[in-house]
Scaffold this motif. Structure first.
Motif, PDB file in Angstrom:
ATOM      1  N   LYS A  30       0.814  -1.214   0.000  1.00  0.00           N
ATOM      2  CA  LYS A  30       0.000   0.000   0.000  1.00  0.00           C
ATOM      3  C   LYS A  30       0.850   1.267   0.000  1.00  0.00           C
ATOM      4  O   LYS A  30       0.544   2.240  -0.714  1.00  0.00           O
ATOM      5  N   ILE A  31       1.936   1.276   0.763  1.00  0.00           N
ATOM      6  CA  ILE A  31       2.686   2.523   0.953  1.00  0.00           C
ATOM      7  C   ILE A  31       4.025   2.580   0.217  1.00  0.00           C
ATOM      8  O   ILE A  31       4.606   3.652   0.081  1.00  0.00           O
ATOM      9  N   SER A  32       4.521   1.431  -0.263  1.00  0.00           N
ATOM     10  CA  SER A  32       5.867   1.399  -0.856  1.00  0.00           C
ATOM     11  C   SER A  32       6.030   2.252  -2.113  1.00  0.00           C
ATOM     12  O   SER A  32       7.163   2.660  -2.401  1.00  0.00           O
ATOM     13  N   PRO A  33       4.972   2.548  -2.894  1.00  0.00           N
ATOM     14  CA  PRO A  33       5.196   3.433  -4.045  1.00  0.00           C
ATOM     15  C   PRO A  33       5.649   4.837  -3.656  1.00  0.00           C
ATOM     16  O   PRO A  33       6.195   5.564  -4.489  1.00  0.00           O
ATOM     17  N   TYR A  34       5.440   5.230  -2.412  1.00  0.00           N
ATOM     18  CA  TYR A  34       5.715   6.610  -1.999  1.00  0.00           C
ATOM     19  C   TYR A  34       6.737   6.739  -0.879  1.00  0.00           C
ATOM     20  O   TYR A  34       7.327   7.809  -0.709  1.00  0.00           O
ATOM     21  N   PHE A  35       6.935   5.683  -0.110  1.00  0.00           N
ATOM     22  CA  PHE A  35       7.813   5.754   1.059  1.00  0.00           C
ATOM     23  C   PHE A  35       8.906   4.694   0.985  1.00  0.00           C
ATOM     24  O   PHE A  35       8.680   3.592   0.475  1.00  0.00           O
ATOM     25  N   GLU A  36      10.073   5.038   1.540  1.00  0.00           N
ATOM     26  CA  GLU A  36      11.084   4.036   1.832  1.00  0.00           C
ATOM     27  C   GLU A  36      10.634   3.306   3.101  1.00  0.00           C
ATOM     28  O   GLU A  36      10.205   3.948   4.067  1.00  0.00           O
ATOM     29  N   ILE A  37      10.749   1.986   3.106  1.00  0.00           N
ATOM     30  CA  ILE A  37      10.215   1.219   4.230  1.00  0.00           C
ATOM     31  C   ILE A  37      11.335   0.458   4.942  1.00  0.00           C
ATOM     32  O   ILE A  37      12.152  -0.209   4.299  1.00  0.00           O
ATOM     33  N   TYR A  38      11.339   0.566   6.269  1.00  0.00           N
ATOM     34  CA  TYR A  38      12.316  -0.106   7.124  1.00  0.00           C
ATOM     35  C   TYR A  38      11.531  -0.868   8.197  1.00  0.00           C
ATOM     36  O   TYR A  38      10.752  -0.278   8.935  1.00  0.00           O
ATOM     37  N   ILE A  39      11.748  -2.173   8.264  1.00  0.00           N
ATOM     38  CA  ILE A  39      10.961  -3.003   9.172  1.00  0.00           C
ATOM     39  C   ILE A  39      11.867  -3.787  10.117  1.00  0.00           C
ATOM     40  O   ILE A  39      12.875  -4.363   9.686  1.00  0.00           O
ATOM     41  N   HIS A  40      11.489  -3.805  11.382  1.00  0.00           N
ATOM     42  CA  HIS A  40      12.073  -4.791  12.287  1.00  0.00           C
ATOM     43  C   HIS A  40      10.991  -5.803  12.629  1.00  0.00           C
ATOM     44  O   HIS A  40       9.906  -5.446  13.106  1.00  0.00           O
ATOM     45  N   ASP A  95      -5.162   8.407   1.602  1.00  0.00           N
ATOM     46  CA  ASP A  95      -4.335   7.972   0.490  1.00  0.00           C
ATOM     47  C   ASP A  95      -2.869   8.193   0.879  1.00  0.00           C
ATOM     48  O   ASP A  95      -2.501   9.285   1.328  1.00  0.00           O
ATOM     49  N   PRO A  96      -1.995   7.179   0.759  1.00  0.00           N
ATOM     50  CA  PRO A  96      -0.596   7.342   1.169  1.00  0.00           C
ATOM     51  C   PRO A  96       0.105   8.541   0.527  1.00  0.00           C
ATOM     52  O   PRO A  96       0.966   9.156   1.164  1.00  0.00           O
ATOM     53  N   LEU A  97      -0.270   8.864  -0.681  1.00  0.00           N
ATOM     54  CA  LEU A  97       0.331  10.034  -1.326  1.00  0.00           C
ATOM     55  C   LEU A  97      -0.076  11.330  -0.623  1.00  0.00           C
ATOM     56  O   LEU A  97       0.728  12.251  -0.472  1.00  0.00           O
ATOM     57  N   THR A  98      -1.320  11.394  -0.176  1.00  0.00           N
ATOM     58  CA  THR A  98      -1.772  12.555   0.582  1.00  0.00           C
ATOM     59  C   THR A  98      -0.989  12.681   1.880  1.00  0.00           C
ATOM     60  O   THR A  98      -0.581  13.786   2.281  1.00  0.00           O
ATOM     61  N   ILE A  99      -0.757  11.545   2.548  1.00  0.00           N
ATOM     62  CA  ILE A  99       0.049  11.554   3.768  1.00  0.00           C
ATOM     63  C   ILE A  99       1.450  12.058   3.458  1.00  0.00           C
ATOM     64  O   ILE A  99       1.989  12.926   4.157  1.00  0.00           O
ATOM     65  N   PHE A 100       2.045  11.547   2.385  1.00  0.00           N
ATOM     66  CA  PHE A 100       3.379  11.987   1.982  1.00  0.00           C
ATOM     67  C   PHE A 100       3.410  13.502   1.784  1.00  0.00           C
ATOM     68  O   PHE A 100       4.278  14.197   2.322  1.00  0.00           O
ATOM     69  N   ASN A 101       2.452  14.017   1.030  1.00  0.00           N
ATOM     70  CA  ASN A 101       2.456  15.444   0.702  1.00  0.00           C
ATOM     71  C   ASN A 101       2.231  16.335   1.911  1.00  0.00           C
ATOM     72  O   ASN A 101       2.658  17.490   1.934  1.00  0.00           O
ATOM     73  N   ASN A 102       1.569  15.801   2.944  1.00  0.00           N
ATOM     74  CA  ASN A 102       1.363  16.579   4.166  1.00  0.00           C
ATOM     75  C   ASN A 102       2.676  17.001   4.813  1.00  0.00           C
ATOM     76  O   ASN A 102       2.730  17.999   5.533  1.00  0.00           O
ATOM     77  N   PHE A 103       3.736  16.218   4.584  1.00  0.00           N
ATOM     78  CA  PHE A 103       5.001  16.421   5.305  1.00  0.00           C
ATOM     79  C   PHE A 103       6.122  16.996   4.447  1.00  0.00           C
ATOM     80  O   PHE A 103       7.249  17.124   4.926  1.00  0.00           O
ATOM     81  N   VAL A 104       5.815  17.366   3.215  1.00  0.00           N
ATOM     82  CA  VAL A 104       6.873  17.812   2.308  1.00  0.00           C
ATOM     83  C   VAL A 104       7.615  19.019   2.866  1.00  0.00           C
ATOM     84  O   VAL A 104       8.830  19.093   2.818  1.00  0.00           O
ATOM     85  N   ASN A 105       6.892  19.975   3.423  1.00  0.00           N
ATOM     86  CA  ASN A 105       7.537  21.173   3.977  1.00  0.00           C
ATOM     87  C   ASN A 105       7.228  21.341   5.467  1.00  0.00           C
ATOM     88  O   ASN A 105       7.272  22.451   5.991  1.00  0.00           O
ATOM     89  N   ASP A 106       6.939  20.257   6.133  1.00  0.00           N
ATOM     90  CA  ASP A 106       6.545  20.301   7.534  1.00  0.00           C
ATOM     91  C   ASP A 106       7.749  20.023   8.427  1.00  0.00           C
ATOM     92  O   ASP A 106       8.399  18.986   8.289  1.00  0.00           O
TER      93      ASP A 106
END
Length: 299
Positions: free
Chosen positions: A31-41, A108-119
């Motif tokens: 769901k989120i990998s197209p927009y975020f780098e993912i790190y899992i433990h 939408d994960p892209l909306t979440i991504f865009n919320n933080f671009v300049n935050d």
């Protein structure tokens, strides 16, 4: 309508602490990998079959299984710090989101991504541990006294009896680990471990954690230190002014579907839709399947 994705933007990282339901974790990553780098433990005690490993690798997910993570143990802190350090190695990661393997994006994960671009805000729950009570216990006790829940299952019957006993003994003999390490009880903060944080604040927190041996000594023998270490570091720094306590996470603090907090289902949909949430927990398939379908319709 979904936002447009600007590939020229710097990257953001999602850090996931997972301990079960790895098929669901894979779906979360899809769901989120197209927009975020993912790190899992992934909890070391959790079996990871070859299919899961292949799916994570094919999505370019960074994953490790190093620590046996028991509830309330210091190993949760170590797993979290490891993920943070790994994500910071990529200079393009500008913002970092810590979630659990049972979380799910409520927008939408892209909306979440865009919320933080300049935050540059830090979204983190915090309050002073001193004189705050949970289950009849002052939270400052969990830092002031010694615990070893890396070795003991706090949720077992033995763990519950053990916890009460060592609290009683240490209170009677006036143990004070904070005083021994020259830390003031008023400097200890607590809150939910989940956080959304920009690079400069996270870099500072990790450097302070590594260099401040008193902080390490105190929290490595504390109970639920995963809910205190980052709050304590940031709330005693100049970054405190940038902390927003509204963490935009939907959590149903009732007992439902055999869980507390509740496993989310379609009954939570209206509250989510009418709120301002980025992430929701707890999600558990198939109980949450209908909720997930309804969320996808409104994206």
């Amino acid at each position: 309508m979904k936002s447009k994705y600007n590939k020229k933007l710097t990257k953001q990282a999602v850090l996931i602490l997972a301990h079960k339901d790895l098929e669901q974790v894979v779906k979360l990553c899809e769901k989120i990998s197209p927009y975020f780098e993912i790190y899992i433990h992934i909890d070391k005690s959790t079996f990871i079959n070859n299919e899961i490993k292949t799916e994570l690798t094919n999505m370019n997910v960074h994953w490790w299984s190093v620590y046996n993570v028991k509830w309330g143990s210091y190993n949760i802190v170590l797993a979290t710090v490891m993920l943070m350090k790994e994500a910071l190695k990529d200079d393009q990661n500008s913002y970092f989101h810590l979630i659990s393997g049972q979380d799910w994006p409520l927008q939408d994960p892209l909306t979440i991504f865009n919320n933080f671009v300049n935050d540059q805000n830090i979204y983190m729950d915090y309050f002073k541990a001193k004189n705050t009570f949970k289950a009849g216990e002052n939270l400052i006790w969990w830092v002031k006294y010694y615990f070893n829940y890396n070795q003991i299952n706090r949720r077992s019957l033995f763990g519950k009896i053990y916890h009460r006993l060592i609290l009683l003994i240490q209170r009677m003999i006036r143990i004070d680990k904070l005083k021994k390490n020259h830390l003031d009880s008023d400097a200890i903060y607590a809150g939910q471990e989940w956080v959304d944080i920009p690079r400069d604040a996270l870099s500072y927190a990790i450097k302070e954690f590594d260099s401040n041996k008193a902080i390490q000594r105190v929290f490595e023998t504390s109970f639920c230190s995963d809910e205190m270490w980052l709050q304590t570091i940031l709330c005693n720094s100049n970054f405190k002014d940038r902390i927003n306590k509204d963490i935009h996470r939907y959590i149903n603090w009732t007992e439902k579907n055999g869980s507390y907090p509740a496993i989310l289902d379609e009954e939570d949909f209206d509250k989510i839709k009418n709120g301002d949430y980025w992430w929701g927990r707890k999600i558990s398939m198939p109980i949450s399947n209908e909720l997930i379908k309804r969320l996808e319709i409104i994206e």
